[in-house]
Design an enzyme around this catalytic site. Structure first.
Site, PDB file in Angstrom:
ATOM      1  N   SER A  30       0.820  -1.218   0.000  1.00  0.00           N
ATOM      2  CA  SER A  30       0.000   0.000   0.000  1.00  0.00           C
ATOM      3  C   SER A  30       0.848   1.260   0.000  1.00  0.00           C
ATOM      4  O   SER A  30       1.686   1.448   0.885  1.00  0.00           O
ATOM      5  CB  SER A  30      -0.877   0.048   1.249  1.00  0.00           C
ATOM      6  OG  SER A  30      -1.706  -1.057   1.299  1.00  0.00           O
ATOM      7  N   HIS A  62      -3.577   0.395  -4.913  1.00  0.00           N
ATOM      8  CA  HIS A  62      -2.934  -0.735  -5.572  1.00  0.00           C
ATOM      9  C   HIS A  62      -3.245  -0.645  -7.060  1.00  0.00           C
ATOM     10  O   HIS A  62      -4.392  -0.813  -7.462  1.00  0.00           O
ATOM     11  CB  HIS A  62      -3.425  -2.065  -4.984  1.00  0.00           C
ATOM     12  CG  HIS A  62      -2.862  -2.333  -3.620  1.00  0.00           C
ATOM     13  ND1 HIS A  62      -1.843  -3.231  -3.402  1.00  0.00           N
ATOM     14  CD2 HIS A  62      -3.144  -1.804  -2.421  1.00  0.00           C
ATOM     15  CE1 HIS A  62      -1.542  -3.249  -2.126  1.00  0.00           C
ATOM     16  NE2 HIS A  62      -2.319  -2.389  -1.506  1.00  0.00           N
ATOM     17  N   HIS A  87      -5.569  -9.315  -1.324  1.00  0.00           N
ATOM     18  CA  HIS A  87      -5.690  -9.458   0.128  1.00  0.00           C
ATOM     19  C   HIS A  87      -6.877 -10.361   0.473  1.00  0.00           C
ATOM     20  O   HIS A  87      -7.851 -10.432  -0.275  1.00  0.00           O
ATOM     21  CB  HIS A  87      -5.941  -8.093   0.779  1.00  0.00           C
ATOM     22  CG  HIS A  87      -4.902  -7.061   0.471  1.00  0.00           C
ATOM     23  ND1 HIS A  87      -4.932  -6.319  -0.684  1.00  0.00           N
ATOM     24  CD2 HIS A  87      -3.817  -6.654   1.171  1.00  0.00           C
ATOM     25  CE1 HIS A  87      -3.887  -5.486  -0.686  1.00  0.00           C
ATOM     26  NE2 HIS A  87      -3.195  -5.664   0.417  1.00  0.00           N
ATOM     27  N   TYR A  89      -9.015  -9.646   2.704  1.00  0.00           N
ATOM     28  CA  TYR A  89     -10.205  -8.809   2.940  1.00  0.00           C
ATOM     29  C   TYR A  89     -10.946  -8.444   1.652  1.00  0.00           C
ATOM     30  O   TYR A  89     -12.090  -7.992   1.700  1.00  0.00           O
ATOM     31  CB  TYR A  89      -9.864  -7.542   3.753  1.00  0.00           C
ATOM     32  CG  TYR A  89      -8.947  -6.544   3.067  1.00  0.00           C
ATOM     33  CD1 TYR A  89      -9.391  -5.727   2.035  1.00  0.00           C
ATOM     34  CD2 TYR A  89      -7.629  -6.401   3.483  1.00  0.00           C
ATOM     35  CE1 TYR A  89      -8.549  -4.816   1.419  1.00  0.00           C
ATOM     36  CE2 TYR A  89      -6.773  -5.494   2.873  1.00  0.00           C
ATOM     37  CZ  TYR A  89      -7.242  -4.711   1.843  1.00  0.00           C
ATOM     38  OH  TYR A  89      -6.401  -3.819   1.240  1.00  0.00           O
ATOM     39  N   GLU A  90     -10.296  -8.644   0.505  1.00  0.00           N
ATOM     40  CA  GLU A  90     -10.990  -8.407  -0.767  1.00  0.00           C
ATOM     41  C   GLU A  90     -11.889  -9.594  -1.126  1.00  0.00           C
ATOM     42  O   GLU A  90     -12.620  -9.536  -2.112  1.00  0.00           O
ATOM     43  CB  GLU A  90      -9.975  -8.192  -1.896  1.00  0.00           C
ATOM     44  CG  GLU A  90      -9.142  -6.935  -1.745  1.00  0.00           C
ATOM     45  CD  GLU A  90      -8.052  -6.849  -2.806  1.00  0.00           C
ATOM     46  OE1 GLU A  90      -8.327  -6.306  -3.892  1.00  0.00           O
ATOM     47  OE2 GLU A  90      -6.936  -7.337  -2.544  1.00  0.00           O
ATOM     48  N   ALA A 117       2.760  -2.065   4.125  1.00  0.00           N
ATOM     49  CA  ALA A 117       2.510  -1.058   5.151  1.00  0.00           C
ATOM     50  C   ALA A 117       2.046  -1.814   6.389  1.00  0.00           C
ATOM     51  O   ALA A 117       1.286  -2.779   6.271  1.00  0.00           O
ATOM     52  CB  ALA A 117       1.427  -0.094   4.682  1.00  0.00           C
ATOM     53  N   SER A 216      -1.334  -8.520   4.892  1.00  0.00           N
ATOM     54  CA  SER A 216      -0.845  -9.105   3.622  1.00  0.00           C
ATOM     55  C   SER A 216       0.374  -9.987   3.869  1.00  0.00           C
ATOM     56  O   SER A 216       0.617 -10.453   4.977  1.00  0.00           O
ATOM     57  CB  SER A 216      -0.472  -7.969   2.658  1.00  0.00           C
ATOM     58  OG  SER A 216       0.647  -7.260   3.143  1.00  0.00           O
ATOM     59  N   ASN A 239       1.900   3.604  11.117  1.00  0.00           N
ATOM     60  CA  ASN A 239       1.136   4.113  12.272  1.00  0.00           C
ATOM     61  C   ASN A 239       1.528   3.292  13.485  1.00  0.00           C
ATOM     62  O   ASN A 239       2.038   2.181  13.340  1.00  0.00           O
ATOM     63  CB  ASN A 239      -0.380   3.949  12.016  1.00  0.00           C
ATOM     64  CG  ASN A 239      -0.766   2.518  11.663  1.00  0.00           C
ATOM     65  OD1 ASN A 239      -0.549   2.069  10.536  1.00  0.00           O
ATOM     66  ND2 ASN A 239      -1.280   1.798  12.630  1.00  0.00           N
ATOM     67  N   HIS A 251      -7.216   4.676   6.923  1.00  0.00           N
ATOM     68  CA  HIS A 251      -6.470   4.367   5.708  1.00  0.00           C
ATOM     69  C   HIS A 251      -5.757   5.606   5.190  1.00  0.00           C
ATOM     70  O   HIS A 251      -4.640   5.513   4.658  1.00  0.00           O
ATOM     71  CB  HIS A 251      -7.408   3.796   4.643  1.00  0.00           C
ATOM     72  CG  HIS A 251      -6.661   3.253   3.477  1.00  0.00           C
ATOM     73  ND1 HIS A 251      -5.927   2.097   3.548  1.00  0.00           N
ATOM     74  CD2 HIS A 251      -6.465   3.744   2.230  1.00  0.00           C
ATOM     75  CE1 HIS A 251      -5.331   1.881   2.395  1.00  0.00           C
ATOM     76  NE2 HIS A 251      -5.634   2.866   1.577  1.00  0.00           N
TER      77      HIS A 251
HETATM   78  N1  HPA Z   1      -3.088  -2.823  11.210  1.00  0.00           N
HETATM   79  C1  HPA Z   1      -3.216  -3.656  10.157  1.00  0.00           C
HETATM   80  N2  HPA Z   1      -2.753  -3.371   8.946  1.00  0.00           N
HETATM   81  C2  HPA Z   1      -2.117  -2.202   8.784  1.00  0.00           C
HETATM   82  C3  HPA Z   1      -1.951  -1.287   9.835  1.00  0.00           C
HETATM   83  C4  HPA Z   1      -2.459  -1.622  11.118  1.00  0.00           C
HETATM   84  O1  HPA Z   1      -2.353  -0.859  12.106  1.00  0.00           O
HETATM   85  N3  HPA Z   1      -1.276  -0.211   9.338  1.00  0.00           N
HETATM   86  C5  HPA Z   1      -1.046  -0.490   8.021  1.00  0.00           C
HETATM   87  N4  HPA Z   1      -1.561  -1.681   7.682  1.00  0.00           N
END
Ligand code: HPA
Length: 284
Positions: A30, A62, A87, A89-90, A117, A216, A239, A251
Site C-alpha cells: 500500500s 494498488h 488481500h 479482505y478483498e 505497510a 498481507s 502508524n 487508511h
Molecule cells: N493494522 C493492520 N494493517 C495495517 C496497519 C495496522 O495498524 N497499518 C497499516 N496496515
C-alpha cells in the site's frame, strides 16, 4: 490454481518481456507502488487484467501492474515489480492471493522481496520507520497450501525455519548501513482485516511476539518458500498500532505515512536490489 493456467500467464509475460528472466521480483505494498515508476528504466508494463487468470486488484492504492525493467543507474539486475497485490479482505482465497508468486516462480524468478505497510506494535517504532521482517506469525486462520498439493509447485510440507532468507537479511542490513537509512527488525503478524485491530488484540499480539501487524505478505511468503524462492521482507511502519496512542487509525493516515517514507524506502530498496546476489554470482 492449476499448472496449465500458470503456464498461460507465464507465456503471456514472456511474450511481452522477452527471454530474460528477472533476478528479483518485488511486491509493492500500500502506497509503495511509486517505487516502480520512480526507479525502473524503460519498463515493460503489463496490466494484471491482461494476464490470464490474474485476480482483479480492488484494494485502494494498488495499481494492478507488473512492471519489468532494469533499475535506474544500474545495469543489473532485471527486476519485476508488482504494483498491487491481493488481500484476504478483498474476498480472495489465500490460494488466489498466492497465484502471482506461483507465476513468478514458474517464470524462474529466484528471489522475492515483499514489502508492505504495517502498524507498529513495538513501542520504539514510529510512523515512517522501516522494519526488516525477521519472521512472521500467520494469524489469517488459513494457509495458501491447503488442498491437494501440486507437486510441481513444491513439497506437501514445506519448511518455514528460514522463511526470510538469512543471507538476504544480512544484505539488507548492510545496504541500510551503506545508505544511512535506519532499519529496525521484527516479527510481522498477518491478520485478515479489513477492520483495524482492537487495542486488546494488539496487546495479545505483543505477548505473542509480534512487532508489527498488517493484512498481507504471509500467504505470498508461504507460496514463495513452497516454490523454493528466497524471500526478503520490508515493512513500512505507517502508524502506531491500535490503542498505543489516543489517535484512531485510518487508511488516509496509513497512505500519508507511506508517502512520507518514500525517500528512505526508495533509497534502501534500490540499494538492496543493486547488491542482491544474482544467479550468476551466487551458487545457491
Ligand atoms: N493494522 C493492520 N494493517 C495495517 C496497519 C495496522 O495498524 N497499518 C497499516 N496496515
Amino acid at each position: 490454481m492449476k499448472g496449465a493456467s500458470i503456464d498461460k500467464a507465464v507465456e503471456l509475460i514472456r511474450s511481452s518481456v522477452g527471454p530474460t528472466v528477472p533476478e528479483i521480483a518485488l511486491i509493492l505494498g500500500s502506497g509503495l507502488g511509486f517505487f516502480a515508476d520512480a526507479n525502473v528504466e524503460d519498463p515493460v508494463t503489463i496490466a494484471y487484467s491482461k494476464i490470464p487468470g490474474f485476480p482483479e486488484s480492488t484494494a485502494p492504492l494498488h495499481d494492478g501492474n507488473l512492471v519489468v525493467g532494469k533499475l535506474r543507474e544500474s545495469p543489473e539486475p532485471l527486476v519485476c515489480c508488482l504494483q498491487g497485490r491481493f488481500h484476504r479482505y478483498e474476498g480472495y482465497s489465500l490460494d488466489q492471493i498466492a497465484m502471482p508468486v506461483r507465476i513468478l516462480a514458474r517464470w524462474g524468478v529466484p528471489t522475492l522481496v515483499v514489502t508492505n505497510a504495517a502498524g507498529g506494535i513495538d513501542e520504539s517504532f514510529n510512523p515512517g520507520d522501516l522494519m526488516l521482517i525477521d519472521d512472521h506469525i500467520n494469524f489469517l486462520g488459513s494457509n495458501p497450501l491447503i488442498g491437494a498439493n501440486v507437486e510441481e509447485f513444491g513439497p506437501r510440507f514445506p519448511d518455514m525455519t528460514y522463511a526470510y532468507d538469512p543471507q538476504l537479511k544480512e544484505i539488507a542490513l548492510s545496504a541500510a548501513r551503506a545508505v544511512n537509512v535506519p532499519l529496525n527488525r521484527g516479527v510481522y503478524v498477518a491478520v485478515s482485516g479489513p477492520s483495524f485491530e482492537t487495542p486488546a488484540e494488539i496487546r495479545a499480539f505483543r505477548v505473542l511476539g509480534a512487532d508489527a501487524v498488517g493484512m498481507s505478505t504471509v500467504p505470498e511468503v508461504i507460496a514463495a518458500r513452497h516454490a523454493g524462492m528466497r524471500v526478503l521482507g520490508i515493512s513500512c511502519i505507517t502508524n502506531v498500532a491500535a490503542g498505543m496512542s489516543a489517535e484512531e487509525i485510518s487508511h488516509e493516515k496509513v497512505e500519508a505515512a507511506a508517502t512520507s517514507a518514500r525517500g528512505s524506502f526508495s533509497t534502501l530498496v534500490s540499494r538492496i536490489l543493486a547488491i542482491c546476489p544474482t544467479s550468476q554470482s551466487d551458487s545457491g
